[in-house]
Design an enzyme around this catalytic site. Sequence first.
Site, PDB file in Angstrom:
ATOM      1  N   ASN A  11       0.835  -1.160   0.162  1.00  0.00           N
ATOM      2  CA  ASN A  11       0.063  -0.141  -0.079  1.00  0.00           C
ATOM      3  C   ASN A  11       0.971   1.392   0.072  1.00  0.00           C
ATOM      4  O   ASN A  11       1.432   1.488   1.102  1.00  0.00           O
ATOM      5  CB  ASN A  11      -0.884   0.003   1.309  1.00  0.00           C
ATOM      6  CG  ASN A  11      -1.641   1.183   1.441  1.00  0.00           C
ATOM      7  OD1 ASN A  11      -1.739   1.887   0.568  1.00  0.00           O
ATOM      8  ND2 ASN A  11      -2.131   1.295   2.747  1.00  0.00           N
ATOM      9  N   TRP A  12       0.907   1.859  -1.203  1.00  0.00           N
ATOM     10  CA  TRP A  12       1.988   3.124  -1.362  1.00  0.00           C
ATOM     11  C   TRP A  12       1.197   4.202  -0.460  1.00  0.00           C
ATOM     12  O   TRP A  12       2.007   5.391  -0.644  1.00  0.00           O
ATOM     13  CB  TRP A  12       2.477   3.263  -2.940  1.00  0.00           C
ATOM     14  CG  TRP A  12       2.962   2.178  -3.148  1.00  0.00           C
ATOM     15  CD1 TRP A  12       3.608   1.109  -2.852  1.00  0.00           C
ATOM     16  CD2 TRP A  12       3.544   2.299  -4.793  1.00  0.00           C
ATOM     17  NE1 TRP A  12       4.292   0.229  -3.645  1.00  0.00           N
ATOM     18  CE2 TRP A  12       4.250   0.906  -5.004  1.00  0.00           C
ATOM     19  CE3 TRP A  12       3.478   3.092  -6.094  1.00  0.00           C
ATOM     20  CZ2 TRP A  12       4.971   0.759  -6.165  1.00  0.00           C
ATOM     21  CZ3 TRP A  12       3.801   2.765  -7.263  1.00  0.00           C
ATOM     22  CH2 TRP A  12       4.570   1.551  -7.263  1.00  0.00           C
ATOM     23  N   LYS A  13      -0.095   4.312  -0.268  1.00  0.00           N
ATOM     24  CA  LYS A  13      -0.642   5.447   0.422  1.00  0.00           C
ATOM     25  C   LYS A  13      -0.365   6.793  -0.497  1.00  0.00           C
ATOM     26  O   LYS A  13      -0.249   6.424  -1.995  1.00  0.00           O
ATOM     27  CB  LYS A  13      -0.115   5.757   1.798  1.00  0.00           C
ATOM     28  CG  LYS A  13      -0.184   4.308   2.401  1.00  0.00           C
ATOM     29  CD  LYS A  13      -0.118   4.855   4.103  1.00  0.00           C
ATOM     30  CE  LYS A  13       0.106   3.282   4.666  1.00  0.00           C
ATOM     31  NZ  LYS A  13       0.070   3.600   6.032  1.00  0.00           N
ATOM     32  N   HIS A  98      -9.645   1.312   5.292  1.00  0.00           N
ATOM     33  CA  HIS A  98      -8.349   1.419   5.873  1.00  0.00           C
ATOM     34  C   HIS A  98      -8.429   2.333   7.217  1.00  0.00           C
ATOM     35  O   HIS A  98      -9.470   3.151   7.162  1.00  0.00           O
ATOM     36  CB  HIS A  98      -7.462   1.957   4.918  1.00  0.00           C
ATOM     37  CG  HIS A  98      -5.914   1.930   5.250  1.00  0.00           C
ATOM     38  ND1 HIS A  98      -5.373   2.707   6.360  1.00  0.00           N
ATOM     39  CD2 HIS A  98      -4.944   1.110   5.012  1.00  0.00           C
ATOM     40  CE1 HIS A  98      -4.117   2.709   6.307  1.00  0.00           C
ATOM     41  NE2 HIS A  98      -3.863   1.490   5.752  1.00  0.00           N
ATOM     42  N   GLU A 100      -6.743   4.660   8.115  1.00  0.00           N
ATOM     43  CA  GLU A 100      -6.562   5.976   7.605  1.00  0.00           C
ATOM     44  C   GLU A 100      -7.778   6.840   7.103  1.00  0.00           C
ATOM     45  O   GLU A 100      -8.264   7.849   7.267  1.00  0.00           O
ATOM     46  CB  GLU A 100      -5.332   6.352   6.764  1.00  0.00           C
ATOM     47  CG  GLU A 100      -4.151   6.065   7.464  1.00  0.00           C
ATOM     48  CD  GLU A 100      -3.183   5.637   6.807  1.00  0.00           C
ATOM     49  OE1 GLU A 100      -3.139   5.589   5.580  1.00  0.00           O
ATOM     50  OE2 GLU A 100      -2.066   5.192   7.406  1.00  0.00           O
ATOM     51  N   GLU A 170      -5.331  -5.076  11.101  1.00  0.00           N
ATOM     52  CA  GLU A 170      -4.459  -3.834  10.946  1.00  0.00           C
ATOM     53  C   GLU A 170      -4.575  -3.244  12.412  1.00  0.00           C
ATOM     54  O   GLU A 170      -5.365  -2.061  12.332  1.00  0.00           O
ATOM     55  CB  GLU A 170      -4.585  -3.049   9.966  1.00  0.00           C
ATOM     56  CG  GLU A 170      -4.094  -3.851   8.568  1.00  0.00           C
ATOM     57  CD  GLU A 170      -3.694  -2.702   7.625  1.00  0.00           C
ATOM     58  OE1 GLU A 170      -2.305  -2.901   7.083  1.00  0.00           O
ATOM     59  OE2 GLU A 170      -4.293  -1.455   7.203  1.00  0.00           O
ATOM     60  N   GLY A 176       2.338   2.055  10.574  1.00  0.00           N
ATOM     61  CA  GLY A 176       3.269   3.332  10.500  1.00  0.00           C
ATOM     62  C   GLY A 176       3.939   3.734  11.599  1.00  0.00           C
ATOM     63  O   GLY A 176       4.648   4.922  11.838  1.00  0.00           O
ATOM     64  N   SER A 216       3.393  -2.114  10.335  1.00  0.00           N
ATOM     65  CA  SER A 216       4.753  -2.030  10.637  1.00  0.00           C
ATOM     66  C   SER A 216       5.477  -3.333  10.243  1.00  0.00           C
ATOM     67  O   SER A 216       6.564  -3.765  10.866  1.00  0.00           O
ATOM     68  CB  SER A 216       5.042  -1.566  12.024  1.00  0.00           C
ATOM     69  OG  SER A 216       4.554  -0.364  12.236  1.00  0.00           O
ATOM     70  N   GLY A 237       2.854  -1.256   4.404  1.00  0.00           N
ATOM     71  CA  GLY A 237       2.647   0.211   3.885  1.00  0.00           C
ATOM     72  C   GLY A 237       4.314   0.803   3.823  1.00  0.00           C
ATOM     73  O   GLY A 237       4.713   0.574   2.573  1.00  0.00           O
ATOM     74  N   GLY A 238       4.860   1.252   4.599  1.00  0.00           N
ATOM     75  CA  GLY A 238       6.122   1.939   4.552  1.00  0.00           C
ATOM     76  C   GLY A 238       7.400   1.156   3.848  1.00  0.00           C
ATOM     77  O   GLY A 238       7.852   1.483   3.166  1.00  0.00           O
TER      78      GLY A 238
HETATM   79  C1  PEP Z   1      -0.791   0.210   6.342  1.00  0.00           C
HETATM   80  O1  PEP Z   1      -1.162   1.215   6.172  1.00  0.00           O
HETATM   81  O2  PEP Z   1      -1.610  -0.622   5.613  1.00  0.00           O
HETATM   82  C2  PEP Z   1       0.312  -0.300   7.047  1.00  0.00           C
HETATM   83  C3  PEP Z   1       0.170  -1.572   7.248  1.00  0.00           C
HETATM   84  O3  PEP Z   1       1.383   0.384   7.260  1.00  0.00           O
HETATM   85  P1  PEP Z   1       2.694   0.349   7.586  1.00  0.00           P
HETATM   86  O4  PEP Z   1       3.349  -1.120   7.177  1.00  0.00           O
HETATM   87  O5  PEP Z   1       3.697   1.454   7.362  1.00  0.00           O
HETATM   88  O6  PEP Z   1       2.540   0.128   9.117  1.00  0.00           O
END
Ligand code: PEP
Length: 262
Positions: A11-13, A98, A100, A170, A176, A216, A237-238
């Site tokens: 997920n590049w956001k 999600h 966010e 999640e 994040g 994470s 994500g990251g």
């Molecule tokens: C996400 O936003 O779906 C996510 C899991 O982010 P991160 O891996 O950066 O925690």
Amino acid sequence: MHPRRLLIGGNWKMNGDLAGGVELAEAVAAAFEPIRTNVDAVIFPPFPYLQSVARALGHSGIELGAQDCSAKPNGARTGEVSASMLVDLGVQHVIIGHSERRQFHHETDRLVCEKVHVAMENGLKVMLCVGETWEERSAGRAVEVVQKQLRGALEGLQGDRLAALTVAYEPVWAIGTGKSATPKDAAEAHEAIRRDLEHLYDRSSSAAVRILYGGSVNAANAPSLFAHLEIEGALVGGASLKGADFASILGSAATAFKGRRG
Ligand code: PEP
């Protein structure tokens, strides 16, 4: 039951630029080639980059996903993107619910549910995100909160739709933050989600659903998460923004699958 391949989502956001996204997609596609028979992958770029990323992924076998879709099929919804528009672009998956979106766009379980329905009616596979906040976990309410989100999102959904569903557990506090859930805690949450799906539907239709962990995940912690059979992949994500790290997570998932198969 035969073990399934793990699914890894990137997920590049709202990150990166067009040139960087294409370069990243090409790098991930190259890394995926030698392991593609042992792991499934999907990349969720920002909307404007979908077509360019699709071209960069080519025939690598990595699937294309969008980060959201409208709950409405079409019409006066300035700024929104419909499920059918995504299908037009060759998109196969969509993230719905999600944290966010729930947090910054005040998406409710009801809206999430409408989106799940419209996405599936248009033939998209849904990556449904659920997860509790730290406050909720500390109050011992993690399972209850996740159960409410899951039930709310799936209201009115027939069992034969579950083949198009992936659930991403999640925990909000892990997204994040660099603070992943322990593999044991994640596996326990997955087990609760699995039980709830079996309760809502039946064993065989809910067996079609893969349950991923997100929060994470990185190259270092992926192997210990994938050591648990309940964890059937990851939404990343990251670490999905760094080609080498994402490739390493894909590699760990492929290795875990081979181990599960024996
Ligand atoms: C996400 O936003 O779906 C996510 C899991 O982010 P991160 O891996 O950066 O925690």
